[in-house]
Every structure is written in structure tokens, then in C-alpha cells.
Design an enzyme around this catalytic site. Structure first.
Site, PDB file in Angstrom:
ATOM      1  N   LYS A 185      14.988   2.842  -2.584  1.00  0.00           N
ATOM      2  CA  LYS A 185      14.563   4.007  -1.815  1.00  0.00           C
ATOM      3  C   LYS A 185      14.904   3.777  -0.357  1.00  0.00           C
ATOM      4  O   LYS A 185      14.607   2.718   0.197  1.00  0.00           O
ATOM      5  CB  LYS A 185      13.062   4.230  -1.963  1.00  0.00           C
ATOM      6  CG  LYS A 185      12.639   5.585  -1.422  1.00  0.00           C
ATOM      7  CD  LYS A 185      11.220   5.582  -0.959  1.00  0.00           C
ATOM      8  CE  LYS A 185      11.136   5.082   0.465  1.00  0.00           C
ATOM      9  NZ  LYS A 185       9.793   5.213   1.044  1.00  0.00           N
TER      10      LYS A 185
HETATM   11  C1  R5P Z   1       5.215   4.999   1.946  1.00  0.00           C
HETATM   12  O1  R5P Z   1       4.007   5.017   1.932  1.00  0.00           O
HETATM   13  C2  R5P Z   1       5.961   5.264   0.771  1.00  0.00           C
HETATM   14  O2  R5P Z   1       7.034   4.463   0.476  1.00  0.00           O
HETATM   15  C3  R5P Z   1       6.270   6.723   0.520  1.00  0.00           C
HETATM   16  O3  R5P Z   1       6.216   6.836  -0.849  1.00  0.00           O
HETATM   17  C4  R5P Z   1       7.604   7.200   1.007  1.00  0.00           C
HETATM   18  O4  R5P Z   1       7.740   7.074   2.384  1.00  0.00           O
HETATM   19  C5  R5P Z   1       7.925   8.631   0.550  1.00  0.00           C
HETATM   20  O5  R5P Z   1       7.004   9.521   1.071  1.00  0.00           O
HETATM   21  P1  R5P Z   1       7.374  10.533   2.251  1.00  0.00           P
HETATM   22  O6  R5P Z   1       8.335  11.526   1.644  1.00  0.00           O
HETATM   23  O7  R5P Z   1       6.078  11.156   2.638  1.00  0.00           O
HETATM   24  O8  R5P Z   1       8.030   9.750   3.323  1.00  0.00           O
END
Ligand code: R5P
Length: 278
Positions: A173
Site C-alpha cells: 500500500k
Molecule cells: C492508516 O491508519 C492506515 O494505513 C489507513 O488504512 C490508510 O492510510 C488508508 O486510509 P486513508 O484512505 O484514510 O488514508
């Protein structure tokens, strides 16, 4: 990949189109009660029918998601820091592989902090987690967490993603950036893009569209869905981009059409919250 690994992986990245819409609701693991995720039960329930998978911690899974729901779980197994603590990069593995198996996780997620003070600790944890995942046929998603002082450009993100893949992550990610294709090309495993801080809906849809058209397998999106005044119309619009190749205009018209069918925007609770991240 053995059968179990392949089977679980196919629950996260759908074999029909090689795409994925992961709904991220793991923010509380270091942010506490994030705005509009104060009661994860209420946030998650209406969105579940549209998400391919759900990214969250064991605490929210056990308490806020009915076990009868057939949604693949991306279990966050790293943490140990908070927004008011010493250093956000000081993460360790906080959930065992036995627990992940008991919870029927389809994927394990862990953050790595490349270039931070605790880089080594988080990268060593990733290697260890991949070993455990391989043993039991569970893929690992490496979350490339970016510290405030680090540039979010193709050079840095390319480095972090490649390091994650080299250590054995099955999915990475990351964030969308200029020249994102370079990040994709130099990473031998599928990439999913985080949504980041809440943007106007049109901009968030553009981000999702840019990500998949430049090579991401999909999105791991949280705040840009559930912090919208209209979260269900928003996830439907994102889904159209990810799985139906809708362009931004088409997706936005899905959002506005769906929104028109709703009576009132969701209510914001006035409670004290820690600062947001990103
Ligand atoms: C952090 O808390 C996590 O990796 C989130 O799942 C990630 O940042 C995705 O969430 P957002 O779209 O709110 O950034």
C-alpha cells in the site's frame, strides 16, 4: 503460491479484473476515535456491501463487525504507538499469527517506516511476518507509512515499495504521486493506493482514477469514503472506477445521483479528537 495463499490473495485482489476496493477503518489503532469513525459499527455497516475487503484491527473486528458477514479481512497486526506518543515509526507486531488465523484473516497488514528512526525494526518485522504468512498461506500487505519529513515522490515511494516487495510483501500500500508509473514498474507485486486526508469528492475520485489508470491494482481508502457527508454514494462511485472502469465524470455523476436519493448528510459529532495524520 500454494492453494491457501492463492485463495486468500484472490479475496483481496479480485481475479476477474485484478482490482481491489479495500475499505480502511484501522485508523483508531494510533489515532483513537477519528472523526466519523467514533463508532466503527455505525460507520462500517452501510458500507460493507460495497467493499471487497475490510482493513482493520482485531479489536474493531471482534466488536464491530458481525462474524456472520462474509467480508474478507485485512488484519492490521502492527502498532504500539499513538499520535501523542514518542515516535509513530516505533511499531512492532501486535497480533500473533494464531490470532489472525482464529479471526479468519485473508491478509495481514503491517506498516513499514523507510527512512525513519525505527526503519530497521519495522522492516525486520515485515520479514518475520512474511515468514509466518508463508507458513500458513496468508498474504501480507506492507503499508508504506510516510513520516512528515519525508517527500512523497516517486523516488522515495519507489524505494519504500521496492524494499517491501524484496522482503516478501505480497501487496504494497502506498500513495499516489507524480510519475506513479515508475513506482509501479519497479515494484514486482500489486500496489494499492491510500486515500489520505479527506478531499472534496471530485478530487478523491480523480485520485482513485489516476491510481488505477497508472497501474495500481486498486485503492485502500478510508477517510475519503466515510468522512464524506454521503459515504454510501461515495463508495459506490469509487467502486465504479475500480471495477467498472468509470471515468471521473461518470463516477461523480453516480455520486450525485446516489446522494440525491439520500435525505440528510451524516451528522458530525462534536467531540475532542487528536490531530489527523498525513
Ligand atoms: C492508516 O491508519 C492506515 O494505513 C489507513 O488504512 C490508510 O492510510 C488508508 O486510509 P486513508 O484512505 O484514510 O488514508
Amino acid at each position: 503460491m500454494d492453494w491457501g495463499m492463492k485463495n486468500r490473495f484472490s479475496k483481496i485482489i479480485r481475479p476477474a479484473d485484478g482490482r481491489c476496493l479495500m475499505l480502511a477503518v484501522d485508523h483508531g489503532y494510533f489515532l483513537g476515535p477519528t472523526e466519523r469513525l467514533e463508532d466503527p459499527r455505525k460507520t462500517v455497516a452501510p458500507l460493507l456491501p460495497y467493499a471487497d475487503s475490510l482493513m482493520l484491527t482485531r479489536g474493531v473486528l471482534r466488536n464491530c463487525v458481525p462474524a456472520e458477514r462474509d467480508v474478507p479481512i485485512v488484519l492490521r497486526v502492527s502498532g504500539g504507538t499513538s499520535i501523542v506518543g514518542e515516535d509513530l515509526s516505533k511499531e512492532a507486531i501486535t497480533t500473533s499469527i494464531e490470532e489472525a488465523i482464529r479471526l479468519n484473516a485473508s491478509c495481514l497488514a503491517l506498516s513499514i517506516f523507510v527512512g525513519s528512526k525505527y526503519e530497521h525494526q519495522t522492516l525486520a518485522s515485515l520479514g518475520k511476518l512474511v515468514d509466518e504468512g508463508e507458513k500458513f498461506g496468508i498474504p501480507v500487505l506492507a503499508v508504506t507509512a510516510v513520516g512528515k519529513e519525508m517527500g512523497r515522490d516517486a523516488r522515495y515511494l519507489g524505494l519504500a515499495c521496492r524494499v517491501a516487495a524484496e522482503l516478501g510483501a505480497h501487496i504494497v500500500k502506498t500513495y499516489y504521486c507524480e510519475n506513479f508509473e515508475q513506482v509501479v514498474e519497479s515494484c514486482p507485486v500489486p500496489l494499492v493506493v491510500a486515500g489520505g486526508k479527506k478531499l472534496p469528492e471530485m478530487d478523491a475520485l480523480k485520485l482513485a482514477h489516476d491510481s488505477v489508470t497508472h497501474g495500481a491494482a486498486g485503492v485502500d481508502m478510508g477517510r475519503n469514503i466515510w468522512q464524506s457527508d454521503y459515504p454510501v454514494p461515495m463508495i459506490k462511485a469509487v467502486k465504479a472506477i475500480v471495477h467498472d472502469n468509470a471515468d471521473v465524470k461518470e463516477a461523480y455523476s453516480i455520486f450525485t445521483r446516489e446522494k440525491a436519493g439520500k435525505k440528510e448528510p451524516q451528522k458530525v459529532k462534536a467531540v475532542a479528537r487528536p490531530a489527523d495524520f498525513d
